[in-house]
Design a protein around this motif. Sequence first.
Motif, short mmCIF file in Angstrom:
data_model
loop_
_atom_site.label_atom_id
_atom_site.label_comp_id
_atom_site.label_asym_id
_atom_site.label_seq_id
_atom_site.Cartn_x
_atom_site.Cartn_y
_atom_site.Cartn_z
N ALA A 34 75.64 71.93 29.55
CA ALA A 34 74.50 71.46 28.64
C ALA A 34 74.78 71.44 27.45
CB ALA A 34 73.26 72.40 28.73
N VAL A 35 74.54 70.36 26.59
CA VAL A 35 74.80 70.05 24.90
C VAL A 35 73.77 70.78 24.04
CG1 VAL A 35 76.64 68.53 25.74
CG2 VAL A 35 74.21 67.93 25.17
N PHE A 76 63.51 71.34 31.34
CA PHE A 76 63.66 70.20 32.14
C PHE A 76 62.95 70.40 33.44
CE2 PHE A 76 64.99 66.58 34.43
CZ PHE A 76 65.11 65.57 33.29
N ASP A 77 61.88 69.63 33.79
CA ASP A 77 61.19 70.29 35.05
C ASP A 77 60.84 71.58 35.57
OD1 ASP A 77 60.73 67.51 35.58
OD2 ASP A 77 62.40 67.40 37.03
N GLY A 78 60.53 72.42 34.19
CA GLY A 78 60.28 73.96 34.41
C GLY A 78 61.55 74.94 34.30
N LEU A 79 62.85 73.92 34.14
CA LEU A 79 63.92 74.88 33.91
C LEU A 79 64.24 74.90 32.64
CD1 LEU A 79 66.48 73.28 36.75
CD2 LEU A 79 65.26 75.50 36.69
N ASP A 80 64.48 76.24 32.11
CA ASP A 80 64.88 76.62 30.82
C ASP A 80 66.30 76.37 30.68
OD1 ASP A 80 62.36 77.22 29.54
OD2 ASP A 80 62.42 79.14 30.33
N ILE A 81 66.92 75.52 30.17
CA ILE A 81 68.32 75.25 30.03
C ILE A 81 68.89 75.58 28.70
CG2 ILE A 81 69.95 73.33 30.01
CD1 ILE A 81 67.88 71.83 31.84
N THR A 82 69.99 76.32 28.61
CA THR A 82 70.59 76.81 27.35
C THR A 82 71.94 76.14 27.15
OG1 THR A 82 69.86 79.22 27.95
CG2 THR A 82 71.43 78.87 26.21
N ALA A 83 72.16 75.59 26.02
CA ALA A 83 73.23 75.04 25.52
C ALA A 83 74.35 75.83 25.99
CB ALA A 83 73.40 74.74 24.20
N GLY A 84 75.64 75.21 26.49
CA GLY A 84 76.77 75.93 26.94
C GLY A 84 76.73 76.29 28.41
N HIS A 85 75.40 76.57 28.95
CA HIS A 85 75.42 76.87 30.35
C HIS A 85 75.41 75.71 31.24
CE1 HIS A 85 72.77 80.80 29.45
NE2 HIS A 85 73.84 80.77 28.88
N THR A 135 70.63 75.84 37.00
CA THR A 135 71.17 76.00 35.96
C THR A 135 71.54 77.58 35.82
OG1 THR A 135 71.19 75.90 33.50
CG2 THR A 135 68.97 76.43 34.44
N ALA A 136 72.75 77.68 35.19
CA ALA A 136 73.09 79.26 35.28
C ALA A 136 74.29 79.33 34.05
CB ALA A 136 73.78 79.80 36.59
N GLU A 137 74.63 80.46 33.54
CA GLU A 137 75.67 80.63 32.74
C GLU A 137 76.94 80.76 33.38
OE1 GLU A 137 77.33 83.78 29.18
OE2 GLU A 137 75.54 84.26 30.53
N ASP A 138 77.24 80.85 34.98
CA ASP A 138 78.27 80.83 35.54
C ASP A 138 78.32 79.46 36.25
OD1 ASP A 138 80.52 82.18 37.03
OD2 ASP A 138 79.29 81.93 38.74
N ARG A 139 79.56 78.98 36.36
CA ARG A 139 79.65 77.60 36.88
C ARG A 139 79.69 77.67 38.61
NH1 ARG A 139 84.80 74.49 35.07
NH2 ARG A 139 85.71 76.48 35.76
N LEU A 140 79.99 78.92 39.15
CA LEU A 140 80.31 79.13 40.52
C LEU A 140 78.73 79.03 41.00
CD1 LEU A 140 81.95 79.11 43.20
CD2 LEU A 140 81.94 81.70 42.77
N ALA A 141 77.73 80.00 40.23
CA ALA A 141 76.61 80.17 40.51
C ALA A 141 75.87 78.90 40.57
CB ALA A 141 75.89 81.40 39.72
N THR A 142 75.92 77.91 39.55
CA THR A 142 75.30 76.63 39.44
C THR A 142 75.70 75.89 40.43
OG1 THR A 142 75.46 76.89 37.13
CG2 THR A 142 74.91 74.85 38.07
N SER A 143 76.99 75.98 40.96
CA SER A 143 77.52 75.04 42.10
C SER A 143 76.69 75.40 43.50
CB SER A 143 78.96 75.09 42.18
OG SER A 143 79.50 74.66 41.11
N ARG A 144 76.75 76.71 43.77
CA ARG A 144 75.99 77.29 44.92
C ARG A 144 74.41 76.77 44.90
NH1 ARG A 144 78.54 83.42 44.76
NH2 ARG A 144 80.43 82.93 45.69
N ASN A 145 73.86 77.14 43.85
CA ASN A 145 72.53 76.77 43.87
C ASN A 145 72.21 75.18 43.90
OD1 ASN A 145 71.88 79.36 43.38
ND2 ASN A 145 71.73 79.30 41.10
N LEU A 146 73.07 74.29 43.36
CA LEU A 146 72.92 73.09 43.59
C LEU A 146 73.22 72.67 45.18
CD1 LEU A 146 72.91 70.13 42.63
CD2 LEU A 146 75.09 70.31 41.83
#
Length: 586
Positions: A489-490, A495-504, A516-527
């Motif tokens: 995120a820049v 977005f749709d109830g998700l709180d998104i932080t720049a850099g996450h 969305t997550a600070e960790d890329r692997l966690a984000t990939s798994r959730n997606l």
Amino acid sequence: MSRRSINGTDFTGMVLAGAERLSRQAEHVNALNVFPVPDGDTGTNMNLTMTAGVTELRERSSVSLGQTATILSKGLLMGARGNSGVILSQLFRGFGRYAASHDELNAIQFAAALQVGVETAYKAVVKPVEGTILTVAREAAKHAAAYSRRTTDVVELMREVLAKAQYALERTPDQLPVLKQVGVVDSGGQGLVYIYEGFLDYLENGSAADAGNSLSIGAPQKQSAAAVHAPNIQASAQAQLETENIEFLYDMEFFINLGLGEARRDSFNEEAFRKALSVNGDSIIIIADEDIVKVHVHSKTPGEVMTLALRYGEITQIHILNMREQHRDLLHAGMDGTAPPELFADIPTPAPVPEELASLPADEVAPYGFIAIASGSGIEEIFKSLGVDIVLSGGQTMNPSTEDFVNAIGQLSAQHVFLLPNNSNIVLAAQQARDLLEGERRVTVIPCKSIPQGIAAALAFQEDESPETNESQMNEALKRVKTGQVTYAVRDTNFDGLDITAGHYIGIFNSKIVATAEDRLATSRNLLAAMIESGDEIITLLAGEGASEAETAELAEWLAAEYPDAEVEFHTGGQPVYDYLFSVEA
């Protein structure tokens, strides 16, 4: 300062001022992208499109507004990039059609031209969406038509047009919920407002002299944003070519102004003209509009080419290059096969012929040809392995223009060409290229909006089937693919109830942010968990240039444990911006 009418010089100044204003604010327009991803490109696409139009005006401006608007329209049409650029080109195409018969426009006529532009743009979009650039343009034109009955001053009218456009822009979040949710106005509409601001600024403060002085402002760099990836050529390629083996030695480019001179406008026959040129020529490209034809041909007999062209109208901007002479110069200088200099500085370099097609006899034409858009060497190789002939480098951050597609199509020796845009923001430019070549080439656009969809379409193609059957099968294949993307995120947003932080990191599933997550692997798994359903059998992962091998291996272990019945494929895509692209199919 008031003006009862504007002519071509005035309109040129308005366009230059609008293009300059947009150029200065392009990054701000980019920042209005709904998704907080690092590839918002509406401002870039609109800027490149306007720059293409300005380039045409620098070469061929006129005191006649009708002629100037026509020149601008042609430049915008061929230089259009992305959905916003195509819509912008259509707005001015309609404007130019109305203005074509006028040397000057008064207030009522200017308003009418704006309205025709809006009607043309709406026709170009299959499913117009309110709360976009179309809405802003429509509301401004509608107000102009009403207000022009109360004033004869074009400057006053332009103030009203701008004010109404700004008001319509401010209301776009009320019409398109996603804009309100993110807290931005429509990016394309904002770009159009910046252009209108430039229009008004010139009318209030500019002069005829300013138009000429500012022609160099914002001049484009002489290169295409879509570079064609062709097979590597050895450095000694030119040395291996015998000069006398260059059979069609005269490289010719020129324009035919239809209907001028002794010729009648309705006498032009593209098929007959192309057939006549092919007798002693090759590398033939013909781009015909209502009153002008652009011609490129390599010929043995340039005099005969000129004689043929003169049957249809007056010839302008003639450029003839002796390729044997150039080859001798290259050998003498010790150069190794760099491309000849561009004859038209404002036209992107044509796509080179792929190696596998360059060796075909001139009279041998394949039944099918494929052109795909991709970014990343690994993805490029995947498409080539699936039979794609030309891969144009491009994607979300660098959209090919209409002319990039036209030039690439011109390089294919095929009866029917399929285009795979592989991005929702490139589909319109592909369709516009198809429409420009209607009657000249058979082109089908498969509206794939992602790399996984493009791969699925290519896999569904059957060489022995008809174009219609293949189109149907490829379109059906698009429906069976679910696409996921992982990037960062820049900006902070919700977005749709998700709180998104720049850099996450964020995970996008079929154009919707679902993780969305600070960790890329966690984000990939959730997606992936959001994408995969019972019955899904094939999962494909394309690792981008930012992905690590260790992380990819860990993701593979997780998939094997969570979805043991699924077939999982891993490829190195090498794509920028998106660290992972996921494809899920039943």
